[in-house]
Design a protein around this motif. Structure first.
Motif, PDB file in Angstrom:
ATOM      1  N   PHE A  38      -3.050  -0.352  -2.664  1.00 57.74           N
ATOM      2  CA  PHE A  38      -3.601   0.839  -3.309  1.00 57.74           C
ATOM      3  C   PHE A  38      -2.499   1.855  -3.565  1.00 57.74           C
ATOM      4  O   PHE A  38      -1.402   1.781  -3.016  1.00 57.74           O
ATOM      5  CB  PHE A  38      -4.713   1.475  -2.461  1.00 57.74           C
ATOM      6  CG  PHE A  38      -4.350   1.816  -1.032  1.00 57.74           C
ATOM      7  CD1 PHE A  38      -3.401   2.801  -0.737  1.00 57.74           C
ATOM      8  CD2 PHE A  38      -4.959   1.152   0.035  1.00 57.74           C
ATOM      9  CE1 PHE A  38      -3.074   3.123   0.579  1.00 57.74           C
ATOM     10  CE2 PHE A  38      -4.634   1.461   1.356  1.00 57.74           C
ATOM     11  CZ  PHE A  38      -3.687   2.456   1.616  1.00 57.74           C
TER      12      PHE A  38
ATOM     13  N   SER B 112      -7.958   2.027   5.422  1.00 52.09           N
ATOM     14  CA  SER B 112      -7.892   0.796   6.222  1.00 52.09           C
ATOM     15  C   SER B 112      -8.251  -0.433   5.394  1.00 52.09           C
ATOM     16  O   SER B 112      -8.375  -1.536   5.927  1.00 52.09           O
ATOM     17  CB  SER B 112      -8.858   0.898   7.412  1.00 52.09           C
ATOM     18  OG  SER B 112      -8.535   2.021   8.198  1.00 52.09           O
ATOM     19  N   SER B 113      -8.404  -0.234   4.085  1.00 51.01           N
ATOM     20  CA  SER B 113      -8.758  -1.339   3.186  1.00 51.01           C
ATOM     21  C   SER B 113      -7.667  -2.412   3.200  1.00 51.01           C
ATOM     22  O   SER B 113      -6.476  -2.103   3.297  1.00 51.01           O
ATOM     23  CB  SER B 113      -8.928  -0.784   1.766  1.00 51.01           C
ATOM     24  OG  SER B 113      -8.721  -1.782   0.811  1.00 51.01           O
ATOM     25  N   PRO B 114      -8.052  -3.697   3.098  1.00 47.12           N
ATOM     26  CA  PRO B 114      -7.038  -4.772   3.100  1.00 47.12           C
ATOM     27  C   PRO B 114      -6.297  -4.902   1.767  1.00 47.12           C
ATOM     28  O   PRO B 114      -5.282  -5.581   1.695  1.00 47.12           O
ATOM     29  CB  PRO B 114      -7.875  -6.034   3.379  1.00 47.12           C
ATOM     30  CG  PRO B 114      -9.244  -5.704   2.865  1.00 47.12           C
ATOM     31  CD  PRO B 114      -9.433  -4.229   3.076  1.00 47.12           C
ATOM     32  N   THR B 115      -6.824  -4.278   0.704  1.00 48.00           N
ATOM     33  CA  THR B 115      -6.196  -4.426  -0.619  1.00 48.00           C
ATOM     34  C   THR B 115      -5.066  -3.419  -0.802  1.00 48.00           C
ATOM     35  O   THR B 115      -5.058  -2.361  -0.174  1.00 48.00           O
ATOM     36  CB  THR B 115      -7.227  -4.201  -1.745  1.00 48.00           C
ATOM     37  OG1 THR B 115      -7.719  -2.857  -1.644  1.00 48.00           O
ATOM     38  CG2 THR B 115      -8.375  -5.168  -1.658  1.00 48.00           C
TER      39      THR B 115
ATOM     40  N   TYR C 250      -5.266  -2.194  -8.855  1.00 44.58           N
ATOM     41  CA  TYR C 250      -5.892  -2.026  -7.536  1.00 44.58           C
ATOM     42  C   TYR C 250      -6.429  -0.604  -7.401  1.00 44.58           C
ATOM     43  O   TYR C 250      -6.251   0.212  -8.310  1.00 44.58           O
ATOM     44  CB  TYR C 250      -4.862  -2.341  -6.442  1.00 44.58           C
ATOM     45  CG  TYR C 250      -4.535  -3.808  -6.326  1.00 44.58           C
ATOM     46  CD1 TYR C 250      -5.452  -4.706  -5.777  1.00 44.58           C
ATOM     47  CD2 TYR C 250      -3.325  -4.323  -6.781  1.00 44.58           C
ATOM     48  CE1 TYR C 250      -5.160  -6.066  -5.666  1.00 44.58           C
ATOM     49  CE2 TYR C 250      -3.026  -5.674  -6.681  1.00 44.58           C
ATOM     50  CZ  TYR C 250      -3.956  -6.538  -6.116  1.00 44.58           C
ATOM     51  OH  TYR C 250      -3.670  -7.875  -6.019  1.00 44.58           O
ATOM     52  N   PRO C 251      -7.092  -0.275  -6.268  1.00 41.90           N
ATOM     53  CA  PRO C 251      -7.633   1.080  -6.115  1.00 41.90           C
ATOM     54  C   PRO C 251      -6.568   2.153  -6.363  1.00 41.90           C
ATOM     55  O   PRO C 251      -5.470   2.110  -5.806  1.00 41.90           O
ATOM     56  CB  PRO C 251      -8.114   1.095  -4.658  1.00 41.90           C
ATOM     57  CG  PRO C 251      -8.491  -0.326  -4.383  1.00 41.90           C
ATOM     58  CD  PRO C 251      -7.505  -1.155  -5.150  1.00 41.90           C
TER      59      PRO C 251
ATOM     60  N   GLU D 155     -11.627   6.389   5.596  1.00 46.06           N
ATOM     61  CA  GLU D 155     -11.645   4.993   6.077  1.00 46.06           C
ATOM     62  C   GLU D 155     -11.180   4.012   5.005  1.00 46.06           C
ATOM     63  O   GLU D 155     -10.820   2.867   5.304  1.00 46.06           O
ATOM     64  CB  GLU D 155     -13.041   4.606   6.576  1.00 46.06           C
ATOM     65  CG  GLU D 155     -14.104   4.544   5.514  1.00 46.06           C
ATOM     66  CD  GLU D 155     -14.856   5.858   5.346  1.00 46.06           C
ATOM     67  OE1 GLU D 155     -15.932   5.829   4.730  1.00 46.06           O
ATOM     68  OE2 GLU D 155     -14.363   6.906   5.824  1.00 46.06           O
ATOM     69  N   VAL D 156     -11.159   4.456   3.735  1.00 48.47           N
ATOM     70  CA  VAL D 156     -10.652   3.603   2.637  1.00 48.47           C
ATOM     71  C   VAL D 156      -9.194   3.200   2.905  1.00 48.47           C
ATOM     72  O   VAL D 156      -8.738   2.140   2.471  1.00 48.47           O
ATOM     73  CB  VAL D 156     -10.777   4.351   1.282  1.00 48.47           C
ATOM     74  CG1 VAL D 156     -10.050   3.609   0.164  1.00 48.47           C
ATOM     75  CG2 VAL D 156     -12.241   4.535   0.912  1.00 48.47           C
TER      76      VAL D 156
ATOM     77  N   LYS E 149       0.854  -1.199   0.000  1.00 49.09           N
ATOM     78  CA  LYS E 149       0.000   0.000   0.000  1.00 49.09           C
ATOM     79  C   LYS E 149       0.885   1.243   0.000  1.00 49.09           C
ATOM     80  O   LYS E 149       1.801   1.349   0.823  1.00 49.09           O
ATOM     81  CB  LYS E 149      -0.903   0.004   1.231  1.00 49.09           C
ATOM     82  CG  LYS E 149      -1.805  -1.214   1.350  1.00 49.09           C
ATOM     83  CD  LYS E 149      -2.557  -1.194   2.674  1.00 49.09           C
ATOM     84  CE  LYS E 149      -3.377  -2.471   2.853  1.00 49.09           C
ATOM     85  NZ  LYS E 149      -4.076  -2.486   4.155  1.00 49.09           N
TER      86      LYS E 149
END
Length: 766
Positions: free
Chosen positions: A301, A296-299, A281-282, A293-294, A252
């Motif tokens: 980015f 904290s996404s697991p993917t 990915y994002p 809060e995005v 990330k």
């Protein structure tokens, strides 16, 4: 209209009032310059407890396009730091937000924001803002200002054109120019421009402007302007390389800066460095406050946030944070960052240093030459990108020799033999490359670039023809720089295929116009008039649709096979002697010469530690099966099983699986008779090896069998039509596939269906 008359003499063609640049004999595919235009303002009704909100005041067109839905939540992105009132008149700002829809298509939302006086919040009841005197005398200057954004949404990525278009609409408003805002908006929404192919288009919104759109030559190559060199200036070579490795290994990455435009540029630059891979990915260059809060996404980015959120982002545990303004990056302890393998890391650092710091070489000279001038930023940007292009050519060298073709029709299905690639490159244990080859970006790369007949670009040529040249230049900086500049020239030409015309002109607002005391609010646009004019423009464009640009396809060059990334000059050993030992030992076994076998067997078993010797064993055993010499005596059987076991114990999970796959049918061929009617096959004695429990081995072996069957299918068909030719036997499955893909559009529907069914029966018969 009238502007077209002036431009025809520069090579333009007029068709139903539209100007088109004719390029390569056919007009380019056309696309809407802008999909939506909207005015977004401060929402007084919903803004509570100091948290401001925005609302869409007007949008055009009012109905969604069938091919492009209206982006939801655009109000959040217009003011990423939050909707807040101001006590002073601020400069108008501009930045571009990137939104990605459910189909992974990107929409570029350009936002020009200015501040309007809030009459209802000034502590006075005056409604008149034109400067007329009331009973109390002059109107008091405004003290509260609210943001208002002009937003343009497009699927095309032309930030400077969008800056000019929105700036023009603002100029007409703020300087009260005698131009209809409705006509500007309609001209913007009905303007068609070339989608790609190196074409140009001149256009005017009708406010004394002349604008030029220049499309890149190749869609596949990123367009960066000066964003890449700016990223290196902000963060330095080592930090950017760390971010580059982080993105490739699916970590990330988060940028923060006090400038929204710098965030956009940094994300664009980092994404472009991983070409020929595509980030999947994002990707959110500017993340609004309400969506933090995005993070904290697991993917994985790539995200950018404003520096006002520093306290929130520094609590993130698994995110690599880059401070663009401070020039630092922070890698958390729990994030294990894999780096480029040597010698590629050192070579890349050296090349980047030569380009970005040319004075470094002569810094210690007693009599240094005059200061070396850096290239123009736009050229320097491409020189830096050329270094990464050369790097990927070296990393993926020979990748096409590890592609396994499973289907040709109706769409190619291709699998990448990762274990073979890593094994042959000598990088079995390399953490970085293993992660890259397992990532989504590389899966997309194989899917997109695997087919042997398609449009090709600069990377295809580089990886097929120039890797040896790149290797040879590493010890000669001048030759390396010459090649870098050649590649940079091609990258620059991709973005600037034609010299820019000097007569571009876009009016700008009067200096200091935003500071005027009494400015009318942005007027309400006449909805009905705009809709009416849009319909007229659409009907006009329907009659002026130019021919589609034909995509040029070709057979993709295969290039040389995979070779080791390390120079093996220092580890030369007498491999021919080892192969001779293995061949002699096998010959003694089958001739039943027990004494000679006992003498040569230890040396043969040692030789089987080498890959070439293991390959030699499978070939020799195959020959004896073909000669019907598969029935063995007891001692012969024991010797052959020992050699098979010795070979298989080195076929680990990270080893290429071809040798184990070749041994598999041989273990069911060789056997000995224990008693009348009872036989023992070799496979009963080689079952304990880990290779047989490896799922990837069975998948790869299956794909290889399918590929061989598909090749046989089309070879047989060609022999039936043209007779047996020795040249046909030399054709690889990729050669046959390229020919089939080239011919596919010429086949009848019945023929196409027949080929699909033939392949299906081949695949499912395995």
């Amino acid at each position: 209209g009238a502007p077209c008359q002036t431009w025809l003499r520069f090579g333009w063609r007029e068709k139903n009032g539209e100007c088109f640049w004719e390029s390569g004999g056919t007009s380019s595919v056309m696309a809407r310059l802008a999909d939506y235009f909207m005015v977004v303002g401060y929402d007084h009704e919903k803004s509570v407890s100091g948290e401001g909100l925005g609302k869409i005041i007007q949008r055009f067109p009012q109905k969604d396009w069938t091919d492009t839905p209206f982006p939801q939540g655009i109000e959040l992105f217009c003011q990423p730091g939050g909707w807040q009132l101001s006590c002073e008149r601020r400069q108008p700002t501009f930045f571009v937000v990137v939104l990605t829809d459910i189909d992974s298509s990107r929409h570029y939302c350009s936002c020009l924001t200015f501040y309007e006086a809030e009459i209802n919040l000034q502590g006075t009841k005056h409604k008149d803002i034109e400067g007329e005197e009331e009973e109390s005398g002059l109107i008091q200057p405004a003290q509260v200002f609210a943001p208002k954004s002009l937003v343009l949404v497009s699927r095309l990525d032309y930030p400077e054109i969008f800056r000019a278009c929105l700036g023009l609409i603002y100029t007409v408003y703020v300087d009260s120019l005698n131009v209809s805002l409705e006509s500007l908006i309609v001209n913007l929404l009905t303007c068609l421009v070339p989608a790609a192919g190196g074409s140009q288009k001149l256009f005017s919104l009708g406010a004394g402007d002349r604008q030029l759109i220049q499309t890149p030559l190749h869609d596949s190559l990123p367009v960066t302007g000066t964003s890449v060199v700016l990223l290196f200036q902000q963060l330095g070579i080592q930090n950017v390389l760390s971010l580059f490795c982080a993105v490739l290994t699916e970590s990330k990455v988060l940028f923060h800066s006090a400038s929204f435009q710098r965030l956009s540029d940094a994300c664009r630059a980092l994404e472009s460095l991983i070409y020929p891979l595509k980030y999947s990915y994002p990707y959110i260059p500017i993340l609004p406050a309400q969506l933090l809060e995005v993070l904290s996404s697991p993917t994985p980015f790539i995200i950018g946030v404003h520096s006002i959120f520093c306290t929130e982002i520094h609590e993130l545990l698994d995110v690599i944070i880059a401070d663009l303004d401070g020039g630092t990056i922070k890698i958390p302890e729990c994030a294990h960052l894999s780096h480029l393998p040597e010698p590629l890391l050192h070579q890349t650092q050296t090349a980047l240093s030569l380009i970005l710091h040319p004075d470094l070489e002569v810094a210690d000279h007693a009599f240094p030459p005059p200061r070396t001038a850096l290239s123009h930023p736009k050229v320097l940007d491409k020189e830096v990108r050329a270094v990464f292009l050369r790097l990927f050519a070296q990393i993926f060298q020979g990748y096409r020799s590890c592609l396994q073709l499973i289907r040709i029709h109706a769409e190619p299905v291709i699998h990448f033999h990762k274990a073979a690639f890593l094994g042959q490159r000598g990088l079995n244990e390399n953490d970085f490359l293993t992660k890259v080859l397992s990532g989504m970006a590389f899966a997309g790369f194989v899917s997109e670039r695997g087919p042997p007949y398609r449009s090709s670009d600069l990377f295809d040529e580089l990886v097929a023809f120039d890797v040896e040249r790149i290797k040879g230049e590493q010890s000669n900086p001048q030759k390396m720089l010459k090649h870098v500049k050649e590649l940079a020239e091609q990258l620059f030409k991709n973005e600037n295929p034609n010299p820019h015309m000097a007569f571009q002109k876009v009016p700008r607002p009067t200096e200091g116009s935003h500071l005027r005391v009494h400015i009318l609010p942005f007027p309400k646009i006449n909805d009905c008039r705009v809709q009416e004019l849009i319909q007229e423009g659409l009907s006009k464009n329907q009659n002026a649709t130019p021919a589609a640009r034909v995509e040029k396809k070709c057979v993709v060059p295969a290039g040389p096979p995979v070779v080791s990334i390390m120079d093996k000059a220092n580890s030369v050993f007498n491999s021919a002697r080892r192969l001779e030992v293995v061949k002699n030992c096998i010959s003694f076994i089958f001739d039943n010469k027990i004494l000679e076998t006992e003498k040569t067997l230890p040396a043969a078993l040692r030789a089987l530690k080498g890959k070439a010797a293991r390959q030699c064993l499978t070939q020799e055993l195959k020959l004896h099966v073909q000669q019907n010499r598969a029935i063995l005596g007891h001692q012969q059987f024991d010797y052959i099983v020992r050699m098979m076991n010795c070979t298989l114990q080195d076929c680990s999970s990270s080893e290429e699986y071809s040798i184990a796959a070749q041994l598999l049918p041989l273990t069911t061929a060789f056997y000995r008779k224990l008693s009348p009617g009872v036989s023992q096959f070799a496979y009963t004695c080689v079952q304990e090896h880990t290779i047989w429990t490896n799922q990837q081995f069975w998948e790869t072996t299956f794909y290889n069998d399918v590929q061989n069957q598909v090749r046989s299918l089309y070879l047989t068909a060609k022999e039936d039509n043209h007779g047996t030719q020795s040249k046909q036997q030399e054709k690889t499955v990729m050669d046959l596939a390229a020919e089939q893909l080239r011919l596919w559009p010429t086949f009848s529907k019945e023929k196409q269906q027949e080929l699909i069914q033939s392949e299906e029966s081949t695949v499912f018969s395995q």
